[in-house]
Write a protein that holds these residues in place. Structure first.
Motif, mmCIF file in Angstrom:
data_model
loop_
_atom_site.group_PDB
_atom_site.id
_atom_site.type_symbol
_atom_site.label_atom_id
_atom_site.label_comp_id
_atom_site.label_asym_id
_atom_site.label_seq_id
_atom_site.Cartn_x
_atom_site.Cartn_y
_atom_site.Cartn_z
ATOM 1 N N ARG A 130 0.946 -1.116 0.221
ATOM 2 C CA ARG A 130 -0.184 -0.128 0.078
ATOM 3 C C ARG A 130 0.800 1.150 0.010
ATOM 4 O O ARG A 130 1.931 1.428 0.768
ATOM 5 N N ARG A 131 0.254 2.177 -0.633
ATOM 6 C CA ARG A 131 1.069 3.615 -0.887
ATOM 7 C C ARG A 131 0.841 4.375 0.195
ATOM 8 O O ARG A 131 -0.484 4.698 0.538
ATOM 9 N N ILE A 132 1.630 4.922 0.982
ATOM 10 C CA ILE A 132 1.277 5.822 2.387
ATOM 11 C C ILE A 132 1.005 7.310 1.628
ATOM 12 O O ILE A 132 1.830 7.847 0.601
ATOM 13 N N GLU A 133 -0.163 7.750 2.190
ATOM 14 C CA GLU A 133 -0.433 9.182 1.599
ATOM 15 C C GLU A 133 -0.021 10.251 2.707
ATOM 16 O O GLU A 133 0.151 11.357 2.242
ATOM 17 N N SER A 134 -0.135 9.954 3.920
ATOM 18 C CA SER A 134 0.241 10.660 4.833
ATOM 19 C C SER A 134 0.607 10.032 6.202
ATOM 20 O O SER A 134 0.375 8.926 6.509
ATOM 21 N N VAL A 135 1.302 10.763 7.046
ATOM 22 C CA VAL A 135 1.868 10.015 7.991
ATOM 23 C C VAL A 135 1.941 11.388 9.195
ATOM 24 O O VAL A 135 2.298 12.391 9.201
ATOM 25 N N GLN A 136 1.383 10.714 10.479
ATOM 26 C CA GLN A 136 1.280 11.933 11.476
ATOM 27 C C GLN A 136 2.177 11.165 12.771
ATOM 28 O O GLN A 136 1.921 10.246 12.946
ATOM 29 N N VAL A 137 2.733 12.042 13.471
ATOM 30 C CA VAL A 137 3.533 11.732 14.475
ATOM 31 C C VAL A 137 3.116 12.592 15.901
ATOM 32 O O VAL A 137 3.236 13.816 15.700
ATOM 33 N N THR A 155 6.247 9.305 3.377
ATOM 34 C CA THR A 155 5.132 9.845 2.503
ATOM 35 C C THR A 155 5.251 9.872 1.076
ATOM 36 O O THR A 155 6.339 10.022 0.377
ATOM 37 N N GLY A 156 4.148 9.161 0.453
ATOM 38 C CA GLY A 156 4.324 8.870 -0.950
ATOM 39 C C GLY A 156 4.858 7.462 -1.369
ATOM 40 O O GLY A 156 4.860 7.229 -2.625
ATOM 41 N N ARG A 157 5.385 6.959 -0.603
ATOM 42 C CA ARG A 157 6.285 5.573 -0.760
ATOM 43 C C ARG A 157 5.324 4.459 -0.409
ATOM 44 O O ARG A 157 4.140 4.568 0.159
ATOM 45 N N VAL A 158 5.899 3.201 -0.855
ATOM 46 C CA VAL A 158 5.051 2.117 -0.796
ATOM 47 C C VAL A 158 5.623 1.102 0.175
ATOM 48 O O VAL A 158 7.013 0.911 0.229
ATOM 49 N N LEU A 159 4.801 0.431 1.198
ATOM 50 C CA LEU A 159 5.537 -0.629 1.908
ATOM 51 C C LEU A 159 5.621 -1.837 1.374
ATOM 52 O O LEU A 159 4.686 -2.290 0.779
ATOM 53 N N PRO A 167 6.698 4.565 -5.536
ATOM 54 C CA PRO A 167 5.453 4.256 -6.220
ATOM 55 C C PRO A 167 5.501 3.322 -7.851
ATOM 56 O O PRO A 167 4.686 2.408 -7.861
ATOM 57 N N ASP A 168 6.940 3.671 -8.334
ATOM 58 C CA ASP A 168 6.898 2.883 -9.614
ATOM 59 C C ASP A 168 7.669 1.515 -9.141
ATOM 60 O O ASP A 168 7.829 1.180 -10.296
ATOM 61 N N GLY A 169 7.820 1.274 -7.995
ATOM 62 C CA GLY A 169 8.597 -0.085 -7.830
ATOM 63 C C GLY A 169 10.013 -0.038 -7.511
ATOM 64 O O GLY A 169 10.892 -0.870 -7.390
ATOM 65 N N PHE A 206 -3.377 5.644 4.282
ATOM 66 C CA PHE A 206 -2.957 5.189 2.940
ATOM 67 C C PHE A 206 -3.916 5.867 1.675
ATOM 68 O O PHE A 206 -4.522 6.295 1.543
ATOM 69 N N ALA A 207 -2.940 5.783 0.404
ATOM 70 C CA ALA A 207 -3.697 6.476 -0.752
ATOM 71 C C ALA A 207 -4.874 5.748 -1.258
ATOM 72 O O ALA A 207 -5.719 6.370 -1.974
ATOM 73 N N ASP A 208 -4.951 4.472 -0.845
ATOM 74 C CA ASP A 208 -6.387 3.729 -1.375
ATOM 75 C C ASP A 208 -7.592 4.186 -0.572
ATOM 76 O O ASP A 208 -8.647 3.549 -0.590
ATOM 77 N N GLY A 209 -7.336 4.980 0.572
ATOM 78 C CA GLY A 209 -8.346 5.467 1.316
ATOM 79 C C GLY A 209 -9.065 4.384 2.198
ATOM 80 O O GLY A 209 -10.139 4.617 3.012
ATOM 81 N N GLY A 210 -8.365 3.074 2.337
ATOM 82 C CA GLY A 210 -8.796 2.360 3.348
ATOM 83 C C GLY A 210 -8.395 2.382 4.831
ATOM 84 O O GLY A 210 -8.043 3.405 5.160
ATOM 85 N N ARG A 211 -8.190 0.903 5.348
ATOM 86 C CA ARG A 211 -8.086 1.265 6.700
ATOM 87 C C ARG A 211 -6.613 1.648 6.952
ATOM 88 O O ARG A 211 -5.687 1.519 6.277
ATOM 89 N N GLU A 212 -6.416 2.526 8.039
ATOM 90 C CA GLU A 212 -5.273 3.169 8.490
ATOM 91 C C GLU A 212 -4.465 2.483 9.387
ATOM 92 O O GLU A 212 -4.967 1.587 10.156
ATOM 93 N N LEU A 213 -3.032 2.578 9.384
ATOM 94 C CA LEU A 213 -2.082 1.809 10.443
ATOM 95 C C LEU A 213 -1.867 2.879 11.562
ATOM 96 O O LEU A 213 -1.596 3.912 11.429
ATOM 97 N N ARG A 214 -1.983 2.453 12.671
ATOM 98 C CA ARG A 214 -1.740 3.433 14.042
ATOM 99 C C ARG A 214 -0.757 2.592 14.986
ATOM 100 O O ARG A 214 -0.821 1.274 15.231
ATOM 101 N N PHE A 215 0.186 3.523 15.294
ATOM 102 C CA PHE A 215 1.349 2.929 16.220
ATOM 103 C C PHE A 215 0.781 3.355 17.647
ATOM 104 O O PHE A 215 0.698 4.823 17.888
ATOM 105 N N VAL A 216 0.180 2.605 18.691
ATOM 106 C CA VAL A 216 -0.209 2.990 19.992
ATOM 107 C C VAL A 216 0.568 2.262 21.164
ATOM 108 O O VAL A 216 1.133 1.324 20.896
ATOM 109 N N ASP A 217 1.066 3.140 22.010
ATOM 110 C CA ASP A 217 2.267 2.776 22.934
ATOM 111 C C ASP A 217 1.927 3.606 24.185
ATOM 112 O O ASP A 217 2.421 4.734 24.435
#
Length: 299
Positions: free
Chosen positions: A21-28, A49-53, A70-72, A108-119
């Motif tokens: 998935r391509r990361i659209e934005s990251v918040q810290v 930001t803008g890169r793919v995991l 994004p182009d691999g 993520f750029a696909d607008g789907g579920r987001e990844l969260r780091f909780v600690d």
DNA sequence: CAATTGACCTGTGTGC
DNA sequence: TGCACACAGGTCAATT
């Protein structure tokens, strides 16, 4: 506490929910979450930001995902994560309310579920590290393989362990010697091998080391099997929320309860400002070590 | 160089 | 009720 089995469960969750998935934005939200990223939080955000995991990897208790353009094209870096004591990586719908201890969010750029780091306790952290392809990031070079890793070298481990001059539990917790084992599974492994954690490593016999490794393998493998089955696929979760721990553990946290082999009450001992649990009957303390007495030189 | 210790964190539970 | 303190413990820098 996330040790190897829990971290492996998280790795599988990341592989399923984050890889590709391509990361659209990251918040810290908390500087400590990225304290190992020496260039700072803004730089951490820019790097992702803008890169793919890529595919999710694990070494001991560390996780990493290579990052590509994004182009691999390879970006020669990876997102490295450690959960510390209380860290969680959660995959959630964007509208889900923020957790109290939310430290970072990836949309993520696909607008789907987001990844969260909780600690909660902020011992965990995220960092972007230079690395080549799927290779081990430099930061993790000192972490040893674990006994479930196909490249794990049993005889090398055995030799290295017996070269040490320390107590066996300390050695089990040393991530440069063996990856992935923390306080809980160290105690469980020692119980399985019928060894007290204070046994000196340099006095262990080969069969004792073999029994110890079998104990480590057994407990990690079984914990992983149980963690895997209780794993809700929507949750890239850890921390024993499911409670599968307590039914499973033979000694850890079982003070005063009967040993399931011999019935003797499990004891708790202080160890490095922590706790060690063991069966005083199955795992007798080593006799006080005799100091090496130099041979008397005739005068 | 190897081994060991302390600092870093915060929510929870206990005793006074 | 409020306060102080112990506890949970993975990792790494500092010290022995």
């Amino acid at each position: 506490m996330p040790e190897l089995p829990e971290v492996e469960v998280v790795r599988r969750g990341l592989e399923r929910w984050a890889t590709g998935r391509r990361i659209e934005s990251v918040q810290v939200f908390h500087p400590r979450a990225v304290r190992r990223h020496l260039e700072g939080a803004d730089h951490f955000v820019t790097e992702l930001t803008g890169r793919v995991l890529g595919a999710a990897h694990r070494r001991g208790k560390y996780l990493w995902l290579p990052v590509t353009e994004p182009d691999g094209a390879p970006a020669d870096r990876a997102l490295v994560a450690h959960l510390g004591m209380s860290g969680q990586l959660l995959v959630e719908l964007p509208e889900a309310p923020d957790e109290v201890h939310l430290r970072a969010r990836f949309r993520f750029a696909d607008g789907g579920r987001e990844l969260r780091f909780v600690d909660q306790r902020t011992f965990g952290g995220l960092v972007v590290e230079t690395s080549e392809g799927d290779g081990l990031p430099d930061r993790l070079a000192h972490i040893a393989t674990d006994p479930l890793d196909p490249t794990f070298d049993e005889s090398a481990f055995s030799a290295a362990l017996r070269r040490r001059h320390t107590e066996v539990k300390r050695a089990l917790l040393d991530q440069t010697l063996l990856g992935g084992v923390g306080n809980i599974y160290a105690d469980e492994s020692l119980w399985r091998a019928r060894l007290h954690g204070s046994r000196p490593t340099d006095a262990l016999t080969r069969p004792q080391v073999a029994a110890l490794l079998e104990g480590v393998r057994g407990v990690l493998g079984e914990a992983l099997a149980q963690g895997g089955t209780s794993f809700d696929s929507l949750y890239v979760d850890v921390n024993g929320q499911s409670g599968y721990f307590s039914r499973f553990l033979a000694v850890y946290g079982q003070e005063d309860r009967p040993c399931r082999r011999c019935g003797t009450a499990i004891v708790r001992e202080s160890f490095m400002n922590r706790s060690s649990y063991s069966c005083p009957s199955c795992q007798p303390r080593p006799r006080a070590r005799r100091r090496a007495v130099p041979a008397r030189v005739p005068s």
